[in-house]
Write an enzyme that holds these catalytic residues in place. Structure first.
Site, PDB file in Angstrom:
ATOM      1  N   HIS A  59       3.931   1.591  -3.038  1.00 15.78           N
ATOM      2  CA  HIS A  59       3.364   0.312  -2.572  1.00 15.78           C
ATOM      3  C   HIS A  59       3.547  -0.809  -3.600  1.00 15.78           C
ATOM      4  CE1 HIS A  59       0.656  -2.769  -1.162  1.00 15.78           C
ATOM      5  NE2 HIS A  59      -0.155  -2.564  -2.183  1.00 15.78           N
ATOM      6  N   HIS A  83      -0.847  -4.418  -9.911  1.00 11.20           N
ATOM      7  CA  HIS A  83      -1.999  -5.088  -9.284  1.00 11.20           C
ATOM      8  C   HIS A  83      -3.113  -4.139  -8.849  1.00 11.20           C
ATOM      9  CE1 HIS A  83       0.141  -4.088  -5.485  1.00 11.20           C
ATOM     10  NE2 HIS A  83      -1.056  -4.154  -4.928  1.00 11.20           N
ATOM     11  N   GLU A  87      -8.056  -1.434 -10.439  1.00  8.62           N
ATOM     12  CA  GLU A  87      -8.980  -1.123  -9.344  1.00  8.62           C
ATOM     13  C   GLU A  87      -9.003   0.365  -9.001  1.00  8.62           C
ATOM     14  OE1 GLU A  87      -9.508  -2.303  -4.647  1.00  8.62           O
ATOM     15  OE2 GLU A  87      -8.287  -3.564  -5.938  1.00  8.62           O
ATOM     16  N   ASP A  88      -7.827   1.010  -9.045  1.00  9.63           N
ATOM     17  CA  ASP A  88      -7.716   2.366  -8.503  1.00  9.63           C
ATOM     18  C   ASP A  88      -7.478   3.472  -9.533  1.00  9.63           C
ATOM     19  OD1 ASP A  88      -8.057   1.335  -5.982  1.00  9.63           O
ATOM     20  OD2 ASP A  88      -5.919   1.139  -5.570  1.00  9.63           O
ATOM     21  N   ASP A 270       9.966 -25.268  25.744  1.00 11.97           N
ATOM     22  CA  ASP A 270      10.550 -25.446  24.413  1.00 11.97           C
ATOM     23  C   ASP A 270      10.483 -24.155  23.601  1.00 11.97           C
ATOM     24  OD1 ASP A 270       7.857 -25.453  24.149  1.00 11.97           O
ATOM     25  OD2 ASP A 270       7.752 -27.141  22.759  1.00 11.97           O
TER      26      ASP A 270
END
Length: 732
Positions: A59, A83, A87-88, A270
């Site tokens: 990822h 990133h 956090e993980d 259109d």
């Protein structure tokens, strides 16, 4: 022994491909920091898998590829790779700072969610994560560019998540992230985010629309080739250098037009568009002249965004013409530079400013953001903050003028009230009327492009609560709420004092014997800072005067109701049974009257929110209800509610169906309801008075078990030939 993710050939190959992309753009760049970031992230994520079963590092690597395609710098690419590390995994921000430097650490911190903090509900978490990201954006725009790349890859790979989670992420994407991309001028990013969200939120409608568009693909491509050839020949004859591109409008854009105008795909004239990209502003206008000489322009459809750029700095000439075969289509004309800005927005602007953290402080694309954060700074309620942010993210379309010629840019459907607050808060607060193009107009009327607006004021005048239902800017809403809250607080303080005096007389308590220190101590127990706040809380009904008096004079009454400070309003006593009583439960309470609010009539499966009313019980609204979104309720009156798991009784929902006026359509509608075993409560059909063509309106109230059944019914209705649009009404 487990295999390290670094040993997986496909991941190494993907990383080498990333390096190749960067090297082509920056052949002299030292890519060692990028390699270090990849190895660091791969090592820390090595034991983690995505829901799809892939190694988790795939990822962040994909996010870095998206950033490389946008030609972002090394700090941005390193942030993309790192990133999720803080956090993980066990890695901390200090470690990131030590290994990769201050810039990377700051960006990683800006992108990292607030995972270590416990929040009362999902809205609070979403609001605080968004607040953090927006604040980080104001100092380094790379934060949001990484966040958008992260969201784009998540949207591309949603399939392995449960349906409810997919819907929640898609809704947040279309509400927040796609509009942020739009406000930053990132048209390509916005388009893909919207289309991916559309496929998740309205899968059957998206599939039907794509099928219809695909069925005409060959015919449309042939028509576009013919038009492109004609335009190229005409421009070459006038010595105007240009490249011409033809395209079919994006699915979500077409869907919005179908809903807005209540028409079928055959009536979208259109859906095809042509883009002319030339070398100079002069030739943009010259090309426009050539086009209008060849085909008849449609009056009112010519827009000059070159002379007057949109707030996100988008520039282009737009015109709609009647082309070969009587087909109406749109043409956009712009320079190469304008095209780059339209596609990439602030990312294109940023990458030409190497060494900086982003655009200058005066860049319009983030000036709105700084203003937004200033206006939202004091909002403690998560719903209020999210509503304000969403309001400010959507496209600004109206250009109005003061009598002296100053341009005021406002959202579509903005009112003279919004205009007044855009000039100054004092002008808004004292606004009593408006003169639009020299004519007195109601304050609730909508402004159009080019309107000259003069605001009429009166000293001492104050805004009305009714204004909250019509204003379109968060600036106006915040200022109005501030004045109303100030006035209501003063009233609440007075009511609170009187209620305390009245209850003291009834209980035989002498207030003269109670010191300010005693009251201040009780105020502290109830979570407010001073005696005046205590009076205000009493006036708003957050707790009773008896509870306060039992705290300061316990010998005059029992402590049973004072044992626990009321952080919420006292719940009303049960009244008579209502249709929601068995269906909806109040968090932490039983035997209270609960009813579905008539303004939105939520159905099972929708996110709901409860508001305590005085004497009527708890009104339950859909979280998407306009009255909730516009915050016509005080945040203090909110209470948690949930759908009862065992309840299955059907709930009434009213829908309005706009159709062709033809025989047999009612039979087809009722057959669908019969197949779904859905009861019809009321049905009324009539001609559509607002349209001159052969069209009809059908009002129908049906019983549905839950949101999924309602969606199935509406999707089936939409497939009936002649159905133009379906609208769920605010009341049943």
């Amino acid at each position: 022994m487990s295999t390290s993710v670094l040993d997986l050939p496909q991941l190494e190959e993907s990383y080498r491909s990333l390096e190749d992309k960067v090297r082509k753009l920056r052949p002299k760049e030292d890519l060692l920091p990028l390699d270090r970031a990849f190895r660091f992230a791969a090592e820390h994520h090595k034991s983690q898998k995505r829901k799809s079963g892939e190694p988790y590092i795939s990822h962040p690597l994909a996010v870095a590829h998206i950033l490389a395609d946008m030609q972002m710098d090394l700090v941005c690419l390193q942030t993309g790779l790192l990133h999720d590390v803080v956090e993980d995994t066990a890695a901390g921000l200090e470690q990131i700072r030590e290994v990769f430097g201050e810039d990377v650490a700051r960006c990683v911190d800006g992108v990292t969610k607030l995972s270590k903090i416990s929040f009362a509900n999902r809205d609070d978490r979403q609001a605080e994560s968004l607040r953090k990201m927006l604040l980080a954006m104001t100092s380094d725009i790379r934060v949001v560019i990484v966040k958008l790349a992260d969201r784009l890859h998540n949207m591309r790979t949603l399939g392995s998540l449960p349906p409810e989670r997919q819907e929640a992420i898609a809704q947040e994407t279309i509400d927040i992230y796609a509009p942020i991309a739009h406000r930053l001028g990132m048209g390509k990013m916005r388009g893909e985010l919207e289309d991916l969200s559309f496929q998740v939120l309205h899968p059957e409608e998206a599939a039907d629309l794509m099928r219809e568009i695909e069925s005409k693909r060959q015919e449309n491509e042939e028509w576009l080739r013919q038009v492109q050839t004609t335009i190229e020949q005409k421009l070459a004859r006038e010595d105007i250098p240009a490249r011409v591109e033809g395209r079919v409008k994006r699915a979500y854009s077409v869907y919005l037009k179908l809903k807005r105008q209540r028409i079928t795909l055959d009536q979208v004239y259109d859906i095809l568009a042509v883009r002319i990209i030339t070398d100079s502003v002069k030739n943009c206008y010259a090309a426009l002249g050539v086009i209008h000489n060849e085909w008849h322009p449609i009056p009112g459809r010519i827009k000059d965004f070159i002379a007057m750029p949109r707030p996100n700095l988008y520039q282009s000439l737009h015109t709609s013409v009647i082309g070969p075969g009587g087909v109406t289509f749109e043409i956009q004309i712009r320079t190469e530079e304008m095209h780059r800005i339209a596609e990439e927005g602030i990312a294109a602007h940023w990458k030409y400013k190497e060494g900086s953290k982003g655009p200058g402080t005066d860049d319009q694309r983030i000036a709105w953001l700084r203003q937004l954060m200033e206006w939202q700074r004091d909002m403690s309620d998560s719903g209020e903050f999210l509503s304000g942010v969403k309001m400010d993210l959507y496209a600004e379309e109206v250009y109005a003028f003061t009598p002296k010629g100053r341009v005021i840019v406002l959202p579509r459907d903005a009112t003279p009230i919004d205009f007044a607050y855009a000039i100054h808060s004092d002008v808004g607060n004292t606004c009593t009327g408006a003169r639009v193009n020299g004519i007195i107009k109601p304050l609730k009327s909508t402004l159009r492009n080019g309107d000259v607006v003069e605001i009429l004021t009166q000293p001492g005048h104050q805004p009305s609560r009714d204004w909250l239902a019509v204003v379109k800017t968060s600036r106006a809403r915040n200022k109005i709420r501030h004045v109303i809250n100030t006035v209501e607080r003063a009233k609440a303080v007075e009511i609170g004092q009187k209620s305390l005096e009245k209850e003291a007389r009834r209980m035989g308590v002498s207030l003269g014997r109670i010191s300010n220190d005693d009251l201040a101590s009780v105020a502290s127990e109830y979570g407010v800072s001073k005696t005046e706040d205590l009076y205000a809380a009493l006036g708003f009904g957050r707790f009773s005067a008896r509870q306060v008096l039992q705290k300061v004079a316990p010998e005059n009454g029992t402590e049973e109701s004072a044992a626990s400070p009321a952080s919420q309003l006292p719940l009303p006593q049960p009244l008579s049974p209502a249709d929601g009583e068995l269906t909806i439960r109040v968090t932490g309470a039983e035997d209270v009257l609960v009813y579905r609010a008539k303004c939105c009539n939520p159905v099972r499966g929708e996110q709901i929110v409860g508001y305590i009313t005085r004497g009527k019980g708890i009104a339950v609204h859909s979280a998407q209800c306009p009255n909730v979104q516009k915050l016509l309720y005080e945040p203090e009156r909110k209470i948690g509610v949930e759908w009862a798991r065992t309840a299955s009784e059907p709930l009434p929902v009213k829908v309005v169906i706009y159709t062709d006026d033809r025989p047999g359509i009612l039979h087809q509608l009722t057959s669908i309801l019969s197949d779904e075993k859905s009861n019809i409560r009321t049905l009324e059909a009539r001609g559509d008075e607002k349209r001159t063509d052969e069209s009809a309106v059908i009002d129908i109230t049906i019983d549905v078990r839950d949101k999924k059944q309602l969606e199935r019914v509406i999707t089936a209705f939409r497939r009936i030939p002649g159905v133009r649009d379906i609208e769920r009404m605010q009341s049943a």
